[in-house]
Scaffold this active site. Structure first.
Site, PDB file in Angstrom:
ATOM      1  N   GLY A 135       0.757  -1.114  -0.173  1.00 39.51           N
ATOM      2  CA  GLY A 135       0.056  -0.098  -0.160  1.00 39.51           C
ATOM      3  C   GLY A 135       0.809   1.296   0.082  1.00 39.51           C
ATOM      4  N   GLU A 139       4.517  -6.462   1.716  1.00 43.96           N
ATOM      5  CA  GLU A 139       4.014  -6.976   0.487  1.00 43.96           C
ATOM      6  C   GLU A 139       3.678  -5.928  -0.516  1.00 43.96           C
ATOM      7  OE1 GLU A 139      -0.057  -7.866   1.925  1.00 43.96           O
ATOM      8  OE2 GLU A 139       0.806  -9.659   3.063  1.00 43.96           O
ATOM      9  N   PRO A 140       4.744  -5.093  -1.219  1.00 40.91           N
ATOM     10  CA  PRO A 140       4.501  -4.035  -2.071  1.00 40.91           C
ATOM     11  C   PRO A 140       4.090  -4.350  -3.422  1.00 40.91           C
ATOM     12  CG  PRO A 140       6.741  -4.500  -1.501  1.00 40.91           C
ATOM     13  CD  PRO A 140       6.068  -5.516  -0.914  1.00 40.91           C
ATOM     14  N   GLY A 141       3.202  -3.647  -3.958  1.00 41.03           N
ATOM     15  CA  GLY A 141       2.611  -3.857  -5.336  1.00 41.03           C
ATOM     16  C   GLY A 141       2.921  -2.839  -6.192  1.00 41.03           C
ATOM     17  N   ARG A 142       1.902  -1.840  -6.247  1.00 39.70           N
ATOM     18  CA  ARG A 142       1.785  -0.657  -6.978  1.00 39.70           C
ATOM     19  C   ARG A 142       3.076   0.155  -6.823  1.00 39.70           C
ATOM     20  NH1 ARG A 142      -2.385   2.937  -7.766  1.00 39.70           N
ATOM     21  NH2 ARG A 142      -3.316   1.988  -5.766  1.00 39.70           N
ATOM     22  N   TYR A 166      -2.179  -2.309 -11.765  1.00 35.43           N
ATOM     23  CA  TYR A 166      -3.378  -2.316 -11.933  1.00 35.43           C
ATOM     24  C   TYR A 166      -4.015  -1.821 -13.276  1.00 35.43           C
ATOM     25  CZ  TYR A 166      -2.764  -2.937  -6.747  1.00 35.43           C
ATOM     26  OH  TYR A 166      -2.437  -3.541  -5.529  1.00 35.43           O
ATOM     27  N   CYS A 172     -18.254   2.376 -25.417  1.00 35.03           N
ATOM     28  CA  CYS A 172     -19.646   3.238 -25.521  1.00 35.03           C
ATOM     29  C   CYS A 172     -20.102   3.467 -23.813  1.00 35.03           C
ATOM     30  CB  CYS A 172     -20.933   2.429 -26.067  1.00 35.03           C
ATOM     31  SG  CYS A 172     -20.384   2.135 -27.789  1.00 35.03           S
ATOM     32  N   GLU A 173     -19.407   4.509 -23.294  1.00 37.11           N
ATOM     33  CA  GLU A 173     -19.659   4.617 -21.961  1.00 37.11           C
ATOM     34  C   GLU A 173     -19.112   6.163 -21.907  1.00 37.11           C
ATOM     35  OE1 GLU A 173     -20.123   2.857 -18.732  1.00 37.11           O
ATOM     36  OE2 GLU A 173     -20.273   0.774 -19.643  1.00 37.11           O
ATOM     37  N   TYR A 187     -11.531   5.081 -10.169  1.00 32.31           N
ATOM     38  CA  TYR A 187     -10.984   5.743  -9.071  1.00 32.31           C
ATOM     39  C   TYR A 187     -10.546   7.592  -8.999  1.00 32.31           C
ATOM     40  CZ  TYR A 187      -9.521   0.830  -8.290  1.00 32.31           C
ATOM     41  OH  TYR A 187      -9.345  -0.315  -8.110  1.00 32.31           O
TER      42      TYR A 187
HETATM   43  N1  LLP Z   1      -1.366  -7.061   0.101  1.00 35.37           N
HETATM   44  C1  LLP Z   1      -2.766  -7.115   0.244  1.00 35.37           C
HETATM   45  C2  LLP Z   1      -3.223  -8.207   1.142  1.00 35.37           C
HETATM   46  C3  LLP Z   1      -3.547  -6.369  -0.728  1.00 35.37           C
HETATM   47  O1  LLP Z   1      -4.728  -6.449  -0.628  1.00 35.37           O
HETATM   48  C4  LLP Z   1      -2.928  -5.247  -1.454  1.00 35.37           C
HETATM   49  C5  LLP Z   1      -3.532  -4.548  -2.357  1.00 35.37           C
HETATM   50  C6  LLP Z   1      -1.642  -5.215  -1.636  1.00 35.37           C
HETATM   51  C7  LLP Z   1      -0.621  -5.982  -0.713  1.00 35.37           C
HETATM   52  C8  LLP Z   1      -0.699  -4.450  -2.517  1.00 35.37           C
HETATM   53  O2  LLP Z   1      -0.993  -3.011  -2.158  1.00 35.37           O
HETATM   54  P1  LLP Z   1      -0.202  -1.871  -2.934  1.00 35.37           P
HETATM   55  O3  LLP Z   1       1.258  -1.749  -2.726  1.00 35.37           O
HETATM   56  O4  LLP Z   1      -0.277  -2.231  -4.582  1.00 35.37           O
HETATM   57  O5  LLP Z   1      -1.056  -0.601  -3.082  1.00 35.37           O
HETATM   58  N2  LLP Z   1      -6.885  -1.710  -7.792  1.00 35.37           N
HETATM   59  C9  LLP Z   1      -6.671  -0.665  -6.931  1.00 35.37           C
HETATM   60  C10 LLP Z   1      -5.741  -1.041  -5.971  1.00 35.37           C
HETATM   61  C11 LLP Z   1      -6.171  -2.124  -4.898  1.00 35.37           C
HETATM   62  C12 LLP Z   1      -5.374  -2.562  -3.904  1.00 35.37           C
HETATM   63  C13 LLP Z   1      -5.875  -3.912  -3.096  1.00 35.37           C
HETATM   64  N3  LLP Z   1      -5.131  -4.549  -2.499  1.00 35.37           N
HETATM   65  C14 LLP Z   1      -6.064   0.627  -7.533  1.00 35.37           C
HETATM   66  O6  LLP Z   1      -5.777   0.622  -8.865  1.00 35.37           O
HETATM   67  O7  LLP Z   1      -5.804   1.662  -7.213  1.00 35.37           O
END
Ligand code: LLP
Length: 405
Positions: free
Chosen positions: A232, A265-268, A363, A334-335, A308
């Site tokens: 997050g 747990e980094p994603g974004r 994402y 078409c939206e 968002y």
């Molecule tokens: N761990 C868990 C349990 C999560 O639910 C998430 C994201 C992450 C890690 C990674 O979070 P990040 O580092 O990517 O922020 N689709 C949305 C974001 C949804 C995130 C849901 N959970 C967007 O495009 O903003």
């Protein structure tokens, strides 16, 4: 600026060869964000589990596996893809509020590090799956720390009243139950408060609550080895990730010297700056007081602006014509909600000119669909100064009906 990873000459080559729309990722940008995490957290030596949901393309996330990272998966499908991408089973954690019995069994057969369960009923199901397989399930609980991360309501997850996690009170009950079960082994506790969180403060607060809880459990003879502080960490659209040192300091302030292994747990934050969406201008037109650029990418390819209200920088590849004007960049779907940017300040593109939508590495493709029967985009990875390769082919019309019976 992210554009230094994405030179116009290489983008043009990719578009010519792979067509548009196409997601383009930069291996060196991705590795740089990873290095930034490693550096900031050096003293804590955590296990990084890349959140596959941000971008689960094998060609990209195998780079994280190569750096020794693990994976955070939220479905059987993500687990499958994580294994294919080369993540070690013992570095994979399985999260999510609704894992099915079959998914739990798959995770246990795989030998994941632990399962982050989110309800008592799920824990019972996990225990049953472990009994069927004649093993002991490594259990962690996702605890809802009731902390407000001040982010978009759709991506806030750590407040009471959200569907995620269990309260501390419920967690205590579950750990006591698990400690008495020969099919469950309590090994960790987790929280995830939301996405696009830019301040370390809510992390420090949630981590403090988690640590106090873990200590209390220890006094009951239940020793958890892992504290998982979720992902997050925010990243501004159009920029690289800000130094995650404040996040590391918040975690260190709580967990240093406790002997508890930290999981992050980094994603974004690693994936978003590492990718862009490359699209071509189809038409230009005026509608009322607005200037529109109609491009060949749409909300089915990239839904973040529509869902968002996310604002992603857009730039023309190559020069435009005339003075800068405000443009809405919209797709063929078409939206009315189908836009990639509203009020982007640009010079006028030529018909057929390329545009790049930045910070689309997270994402983006992973949330794309075939809505309006639009085949999903291709994905390419820039691997060197002038080298790139296709990591996913564009879908065809045939793919649209391939699963119909
Ligand atoms: N761990 C868990 C349990 C999560 O639910 C998430 C994201 C992450 C890690 C990674 O979070 P990040 O580092 O990517 O922020 N689709 C949305 C974001 C949804 C995130 C849901 N959970 C967007 O495009 O903003």
């Amino acid at each position: 600026m992210l554009s230094r990873y994405f030179k116009p000459s290489i983008l043009k080559k990719i578009a010519e060869s792979a067509g548009t729309p196409v997601y383009v990722y930069s291996a060196s940008a991705f590795l740089r964000q990873i290095a930034s995490y490693k550096k900031a957290f050096r003293a804590l030596d955590p296990l990084f589990c890349y959140a596959m949901k941000a971008n689960s393309s094998g060609g990209l996330c195998s780079l994280a596996a190569g750096e020794g990272w693990g994976a955070d998966v939220v479905s059987g499908g993500e687990l499958y893809r994580a294994l294919k991408a080369g993540f070690k089973p013992g570095k994979i954690i399985f999260s999510g509020v609704g894992k099915t019995p079959a998914e739990l069994e798959y995770a246990l057969r795989t030998g994941v590090l632990f399962v982050n369960a989110e309800s008592f009923e799920e824990v019972i199901e996990l225990e049953r799956a472990a009994a069927r397989l004649n093993l002991r399930a490594p259990l962690s609980l996702r605890i809802n720390p009731d902390v407000d991360p001040h982010t978009h309501k759709y991506i806030t997850t750590g407040r009471l009243g959200s569907k995620f996690g269990v309260s501390f009170k419920e967690a205590r009950k579950i750990y006591l139950y698990a400690a008495g079960s020969k099919r469950l082994q309590p090994v960790g506790a987790q929280f995830h408060i939301g996405s696009q969180v830019h301040s370390p403060r809510p992390y420090a607060m949630a981590a403090g609550r988690l640590a106090a809880f873990i200590l209390k459990l220890a006094s009951r003879g239940i020793n958890l080895g892992y504290a998982d502080i979720g992902g997050g960490w925010g990243v501004k659209e159009g920029a690289e990730m800000a130094d995650p040192a404040p996040l590391a300091a918040a975690a260190a302030g709580v967990f240093s010297g406790t002997g508890i292994k930290l999981v992050v747990e980094p994603g974004r934050s690693v994936a978003a700056p590492s990718g862009l969406l490359l699209t071509r201008t189809i038409y230009r037109k005026r509608g009322g007081h607005k200037n529109f650029i109609i491009v060949d990418a749409a909300m089915n390819d990239f839904i973040r602006p529509a869902l968002y209200g996310a604002s992603h920088p857009v730039s023309l590849i190559g020069p435009g014509r005339g003075p800068q004007k405000l443009y809405d960049i919209v797709g063929p779907v078409c939206e009315s909600g189908d836009f990639l940017a509203e009020g982007a300040l640009l010079r006028e593109p030529a018909s057929g000119q390329l545009l790049a939508v930045y910070s689309a590495g997270a994402y983006g493709f992973s949330m794309s669909s075939q809505y309006n029967s639009r085949p999903r985009a291709a994905e390419a990875l820039i691997t060197g100064a002038s080298s790139w390769r296709l990591i996913r082919r564009r879908e065809t019309y045939k793919d649209l009906t391939a699963n119909e019976l």
